[in-house]
Design a protein around this motif. Sequence first.
Motif, PDB file in Angstrom:
ATOM      1  N   VAL A   1      -1.833 -15.904  11.914  1.00 50.57           N
ATOM      2  CA  VAL A   1      -2.930 -15.298  10.923  1.00 50.57           C
ATOM      3  C   VAL A   1      -2.194 -15.193   9.713  1.00 50.57           C
ATOM      4  N   TYR A   2      -0.901 -14.846   9.667  1.00 52.71           N
ATOM      5  CA  TYR A   2      -0.412 -14.808   8.129  1.00 52.71           C
ATOM      6  C   TYR A   2      -0.403 -16.202   7.421  1.00 52.71           C
ATOM      7  N   SER A   3      -0.298 -17.223   8.335  1.00 54.03           N
ATOM      8  CA  SER A   3      -0.316 -18.836   7.558  1.00 54.03           C
ATOM      9  C   SER A   3      -1.491 -19.121   7.037  1.00 54.03           C
ATOM     10  N   GLU A   4      -2.740 -18.368   7.503  1.00 56.04           N
ATOM     11  CA  GLU A   4      -3.907 -18.738   7.053  1.00 56.04           C
ATOM     12  C   GLU A   4      -4.362 -17.732   5.889  1.00 56.04           C
ATOM     13  N   LEU A   5      -3.558 -16.741   5.538  1.00 58.33           N
ATOM     14  CA  LEU A   5      -4.047 -15.808   4.157  1.00 58.33           C
ATOM     15  C   LEU A   5      -3.769 -16.836   3.236  1.00 58.33           C
ATOM     16  N   THR A   6      -4.480 -16.363   2.145  1.00 55.48           N
ATOM     17  CA  THR A   6      -4.138 -16.801   0.772  1.00 55.48           C
ATOM     18  C   THR A   6      -2.942 -16.321   0.276  1.00 55.48           C
ATOM     19  N   GLU A   7      -2.486 -16.807  -0.881  1.00 54.23           N
ATOM     20  CA  GLU A   7      -1.298 -16.334  -1.481  1.00 54.23           C
ATOM     21  C   GLU A   7      -1.436 -14.940  -1.826  1.00 54.23           C
TER      22      GLU A   7
ATOM     23  N   PRO B   1      -2.190   3.659  -3.844  1.00 50.87           N
ATOM     24  CA  PRO B   1      -3.471   3.115  -4.383  1.00 50.87           C
ATOM     25  C   PRO B   1      -3.691   1.693  -4.894  1.00 50.87           C
ATOM     26  N   ILE B   2      -4.868   1.354  -5.075  1.00 49.66           N
ATOM     27  CA  ILE B   2      -5.144  -0.093  -5.368  1.00 49.66           C
ATOM     28  C   ILE B   2      -4.488  -0.725  -6.487  1.00 49.66           C
ATOM     29  N   GLU B   3      -4.444   0.294  -7.559  1.00 49.71           N
ATOM     30  CA  GLU B   3      -3.905   0.037  -8.794  1.00 49.71           C
ATOM     31  C   GLU B   3      -2.463  -0.253  -8.836  1.00 49.71           C
ATOM     32  N   ALA B   4      -1.683   0.452  -7.960  1.00 52.43           N
ATOM     33  CA  ALA B   4      -0.321   0.324  -7.823  1.00 52.43           C
ATOM     34  C   ALA B   4      -0.173  -1.245  -6.864  1.00 52.43           C
ATOM     35  N   ILE B   5      -1.057  -1.164  -5.950  1.00 52.40           N
ATOM     36  CA  ILE B   5      -0.743  -2.720  -5.185  1.00 52.40           C
ATOM     37  C   ILE B   5      -1.191  -3.647  -6.227  1.00 52.40           C
ATOM     38  N   ALA B   6      -2.015  -3.614  -7.160  1.00 53.86           N
ATOM     39  CA  ALA B   6      -2.335  -4.725  -8.009  1.00 53.86           C
ATOM     40  C   ALA B   6      -1.252  -4.894  -9.024  1.00 53.86           C
ATOM     41  N   ALA B   7      -0.523  -3.892  -9.374  1.00 56.68           N
ATOM     42  CA  ALA B   7       0.602  -3.858 -10.358  1.00 56.68           C
ATOM     43  C   ALA B   7       1.694  -4.534  -9.455  1.00 56.68           C
ATOM     44  N   GLY B   8       1.999  -4.280  -8.343  1.00 59.58           N
ATOM     45  CA  GLY B   8       3.195  -4.664  -7.723  1.00 59.58           C
ATOM     46  C   GLY B   8       2.950  -6.336  -7.295  1.00 59.58           C
ATOM     47  N   ALA B   9       1.747  -6.403  -7.114  1.00 56.37           N
ATOM     48  CA  ALA B   9       1.147  -8.243  -6.515  1.00 56.37           C
ATOM     49  C   ALA B   9       1.134  -8.900  -7.835  1.00 56.37           C
ATOM     50  N   ALA B  10       1.093  -8.418  -9.142  1.00 55.48           N
ATOM     51  CA  ALA B  10       0.665  -9.045 -10.248  1.00 55.48           C
ATOM     52  C   ALA B  10      -0.507  -9.671 -10.115  1.00 55.48           C
ATOM     53  N   LEU B  11      -1.551  -8.600  -9.751  1.00 63.10           N
ATOM     54  CA  LEU B  11      -2.937  -9.306  -9.606  1.00 63.10           C
ATOM     55  C   LEU B  11      -3.898  -8.283 -10.223  1.00 63.10           C
ATOM     56  N   THR B  12      -5.205  -8.586 -10.564  1.00 61.45           N
ATOM     57  CA  THR B  12      -6.013  -7.608 -11.140  1.00 61.45           C
ATOM     58  C   THR B  12      -6.652  -6.757 -10.058  1.00 61.45           C
ATOM     59  N   ILE B  13      -7.021  -5.761 -10.391  1.00 63.01           N
ATOM     60  CA  ILE B  13      -7.756  -4.458  -9.636  1.00 63.01           C
ATOM     61  C   ILE B  13      -8.778  -5.151  -8.904  1.00 63.01           C
ATOM     62  N   PRO B  14      -9.724  -6.149  -9.532  1.00 67.07           N
ATOM     63  CA  PRO B  14     -10.877  -6.667  -8.744  1.00 67.07           C
ATOM     64  C   PRO B  14     -10.252  -7.741  -7.697  1.00 67.07           C
ATOM     65  N   GLU B  15      -9.371  -8.325  -8.150  1.00 62.52           N
ATOM     66  CA  GLU B  15      -8.696  -9.570  -7.015  1.00 62.52           C
ATOM     67  C   GLU B  15      -8.213  -8.636  -5.992  1.00 62.52           C
ATOM     68  N   VAL B  16      -7.410  -7.512  -6.056  1.00 62.11           N
ATOM     69  CA  VAL B  16      -6.798  -6.971  -5.029  1.00 62.11           C
ATOM     70  C   VAL B  16      -8.021  -6.251  -4.121  1.00 62.11           C
TER      71      VAL B  16
END
Length: 187
Positions: A53-59, A76-91
Amino acid sequence: KLIVTTACDRVPLVIEWFVGRGKTAEKALAHAATLVSESKHGDELVEFCFRRVYSELTERQQAVLKVLALIGHPMPIEAIAAGAALTIPEVSDEIEELKLYSLLEREYDTHYRDVVHSLLPVTTTFAYREVSKSKGYEDAVRKRLTDWYQAKEVKDPVERALMQKVRRGERNPELAYLQVGNSVVAS
């Protein structure tokens, strides 16, 4: 159904991952045949399935899992976005996909007054192992999160202090934004 559940060794989590991964009957039967040919059981089967499963996930999906695994508690989604260096919509998009795989859970947190996301303990263990393979990754995520919780991007000291409280769940976001708006109007 019987072929799939038997191939998954009747392990509920493996069945959930399997169903999330094999979106058509043909894919499900092909994956079941692979599992049967590998003849893995118990913990070995769980590990094998997670790797697949993990190998099929996107970066981006992997980044979301890694952040949640590193922190180890609902976020919260905002913290996940900050930690992953992604935008909130992407997360947000990636979280929807990861829910299909049964890799993360969602719940309302009264402390944050928002929906938070977390991983199952077994998923946390696997994802954290992936984090430890990348030198410097953990430090980079922790730095991004520290900067975000400290609201370093906010220039005004009053707004920064309010934002820090909101991000830590110490302040109702709506009231904080109202206070910032009032102070802007008053200036």
